[in-house]
Design a protein around this motif. Sequence first.
Motif, PDB file in Angstrom:
ATOM      1  N   UNK A   1       9.037 -38.899  19.398  1.00 38.46           N
ATOM      2  CA  UNK A   1       7.899 -39.072  20.310  1.00 38.46           C
ATOM      3  C   UNK A   1       8.007 -40.385  21.078  1.00 38.46           C
ATOM      4  N   UNK A   2       8.417 -41.456  20.395  1.00 37.46           N
ATOM      5  CA  UNK A   2       8.624 -42.731  21.083  1.00 37.46           C
ATOM      6  C   UNK A   2       9.712 -42.611  22.145  1.00 37.46           C
ATOM      7  N   UNK A   3      10.795 -41.909  21.812  1.00 36.96           N
ATOM      8  CA  UNK A   3      11.876 -41.717  22.771  1.00 36.96           C
ATOM      9  C   UNK A   3      11.396 -40.908  23.970  1.00 36.96           C
ATOM     10  N   UNK A   4      10.561 -39.887  23.721  1.00 36.64           N
ATOM     11  CA  UNK A   4      10.030 -39.086  24.830  1.00 36.64           C
ATOM     12  C   UNK A   4       9.210 -39.969  25.770  1.00 36.64           C
ATOM     13  N   UNK A   5       8.380 -40.852  25.203  1.00 38.44           N
ATOM     14  CA  UNK A   5       7.585 -41.763  26.040  1.00 38.44           C
ATOM     15  C   UNK A   5       8.481 -42.650  26.894  1.00 38.44           C
TER      16      UNK A   5
ATOM     17  N   UNK B   1       8.634 -36.441   9.183  1.00 35.30           N
ATOM     18  CA  UNK B   1       7.544 -37.044   9.955  1.00 35.30           C
ATOM     19  C   UNK B   1       8.012 -38.307  10.677  1.00 35.30           C
ATOM     20  N   UNK B   2       8.788 -39.124  10.000  1.00 38.24           N
ATOM     21  CA  UNK B   2       9.313 -40.339  10.614  1.00 38.24           C
ATOM     22  C   UNK B   2      10.215 -40.011  11.799  1.00 38.24           C
ATOM     23  N   UNK B   3      11.074 -39.008  11.632  1.00 33.42           N
ATOM     24  CA  UNK B   3      11.948 -38.585  12.718  1.00 33.42           C
ATOM     25  C   UNK B   3      11.138 -38.072  13.901  1.00 33.42           C
TER      26      UNK B   3
ATOM     27  N   UNK C   1      11.131 -43.920  32.139  1.00 34.99           N
ATOM     28  CA  UNK C   1      12.370 -44.238  32.839  1.00 34.99           C
ATOM     29  C   UNK C   1      12.823 -43.112  33.766  1.00 34.99           C
ATOM     30  N   UNK C   2      12.262 -41.909  33.571  1.00 34.85           N
ATOM     31  CA  UNK C   2      12.615 -40.795  34.449  1.00 34.85           C
ATOM     32  C   UNK C   2      13.866 -40.050  34.027  1.00 34.85           C
ATOM     33  N   UNK C   3      14.160 -40.014  32.745  1.00 35.85           N
ATOM     34  CA  UNK C   3      15.335 -39.282  32.255  1.00 35.85           C
ATOM     35  C   UNK C   3      14.920 -37.841  31.946  1.00 35.85           C
ATOM     36  N   UNK C   4      15.072 -36.950  32.914  1.00 33.08           N
ATOM     37  CA  UNK C   4      14.550 -35.591  32.758  1.00 33.08           C
ATOM     38  C   UNK C   4      15.307 -34.803  31.698  1.00 33.08           C
TER      39      UNK C   4
ATOM     40  N   UNK D   1      12.703 -30.476  22.755  1.00 35.09           N
ATOM     41  CA  UNK D   1      13.251 -29.380  21.957  1.00 35.09           C
ATOM     42  C   UNK D   1      13.495 -29.823  20.515  1.00 35.09           C
ATOM     43  N   UNK D   2      14.049 -31.012  20.314  1.00 40.63           N
ATOM     44  CA  UNK D   2      14.264 -31.541  18.962  1.00 40.63           C
ATOM     45  C   UNK D   2      12.942 -31.709  18.220  1.00 40.63           C
TER      46      UNK D   2
END
Length: 59
Positions: free
Chosen positions: A20-24, A13-15, A29-32, A40-41
């Motif tokens: 999710x934070x990284x996706x935001x 759950x923590x991962x 930033x626009x890193x497609x 996917x992860x």
Amino acid sequence: MTRAQKFLMFCLALTAILILLFICIAVVEGWLISTFIAILLFIAIFGVGFTLKSKWKIE
């Protein structure tokens, strides 16, 4: 569930929350490519979590 199983679910759950934070951040930033890999992860971690949870309920 045993203590080890609860700890493993907590780590999953923590991962998932960190991804999710990284996706935001990646969307802002626009890193497609990074966004796609992170999604996917995230799906893979949820798949592992649900598989483990359903397996433990059966046993």
